[in-house]
Design an enzyme around this catalytic site. Sequence first.
Site, PDB file in Angstrom:
ATOM      1  N   CYS A  30       0.836  -1.218   0.000  1.00 19.46           N
ATOM      2  CA  CYS A  30       0.000   0.000   0.000  1.00 19.46           C
ATOM      3  C   CYS A  30       0.864   1.258   0.000  1.00 19.46           C
ATOM      4  O   CYS A  30       0.539   2.251  -0.664  1.00 19.46           O
ATOM      5  CB  CYS A  30      -0.924   0.021   1.214  1.00 19.46           C
ATOM      6  SG  CYS A  30      -2.070  -1.358   1.251  1.00 19.46           S
ATOM      7  N   ARG A  43      -7.826  -3.984  -3.427  1.00 22.66           N
ATOM      8  CA  ARG A  43      -7.261  -2.833  -4.150  1.00 22.66           C
ATOM      9  C   ARG A  43      -8.164  -2.526  -5.343  1.00 22.66           C
ATOM     10  O   ARG A  43      -8.040  -3.150  -6.402  1.00 22.66           O
ATOM     11  CB  ARG A  43      -5.845  -3.162  -4.637  1.00 22.66           C
ATOM     12  CG  ARG A  43      -4.903  -3.545  -3.526  1.00 22.66           C
ATOM     13  CD  ARG A  43      -3.509  -3.877  -4.008  1.00 22.66           C
ATOM     14  NE  ARG A  43      -2.766  -4.517  -2.927  1.00 22.66           N
ATOM     15  CZ  ARG A  43      -2.213  -3.867  -1.897  1.00 22.66           C
ATOM     16  NH1 ARG A  43      -2.288  -2.547  -1.837  1.00 22.66           N
ATOM     17  NH2 ARG A  43      -1.589  -4.512  -0.938  1.00 22.66           N
TER      18      ARG A  43
END
Length: 219
Positions: A54, A131
């Site tokens: 991330c 995601r």
Amino acid sequence: METLTQVNTAMPRIGDKAPDFEAVTTKGKIVLSEYARDQWLVMFSHPADFTPVCTTEMSGFAKRKKEFEALNTALLGLSIDSVHAHLGWVNNVREKTGVYFDFPIIADLDMKVSKLYGMLQPNESETAAVRAVFFIDPEKKIRLIMYYPLNVGRNMDEILRALQALQVSDKHKVALPLDWKKGDKVIIPPPKTLQEMDERISDDSIEKVDFYLAMKDLN
Ligand code: BEZ
């Protein structure tokens, strides 16, 4: 009590109006329908703050923010973390790498937005958003959706390429072929009637494989 495997997994689809919501972000409260007026919007979720993949992805969005701005596009992040966690992470990355996440990140602690956008995919994770990337046009219509799992980072070149392709397609009423990038030839929409087909067949001014696959340069 509702478990994540029981959540409403209805997902928005391409062509749908982007579901509206109000949310707390690192830049204050936003209402989607009022955010990024007259702009494109790329809204993306990440599984969790202070995690490695991330951090690379959010840094990618931050480093290339100017390219999104050049395409009249605003950025909006999201994870199921508190605004305090977001602030700590943003500050930590800034201190450690000099990269500043200068776009709002939604603190979706109650998972309201994640549920609304199908970012909760319980067979992938019971606790984190996948995601996701939503490409939303200035009319607030969803135009393209990407979903990636937790362990594979996205590709910023592809996100920018897809955004540019959508905009070029809208502006010039053309389609874009495999691996298209700015400057490449574009596809002229195929004929829809016999007359249009015959006109296409006899048109020697365009590059064509056959009547249904014709390309041209954009000037
Ligand atoms: C990561 O960003 O590295 C990550 C986050 C959640 C699960 C797995 C990896």
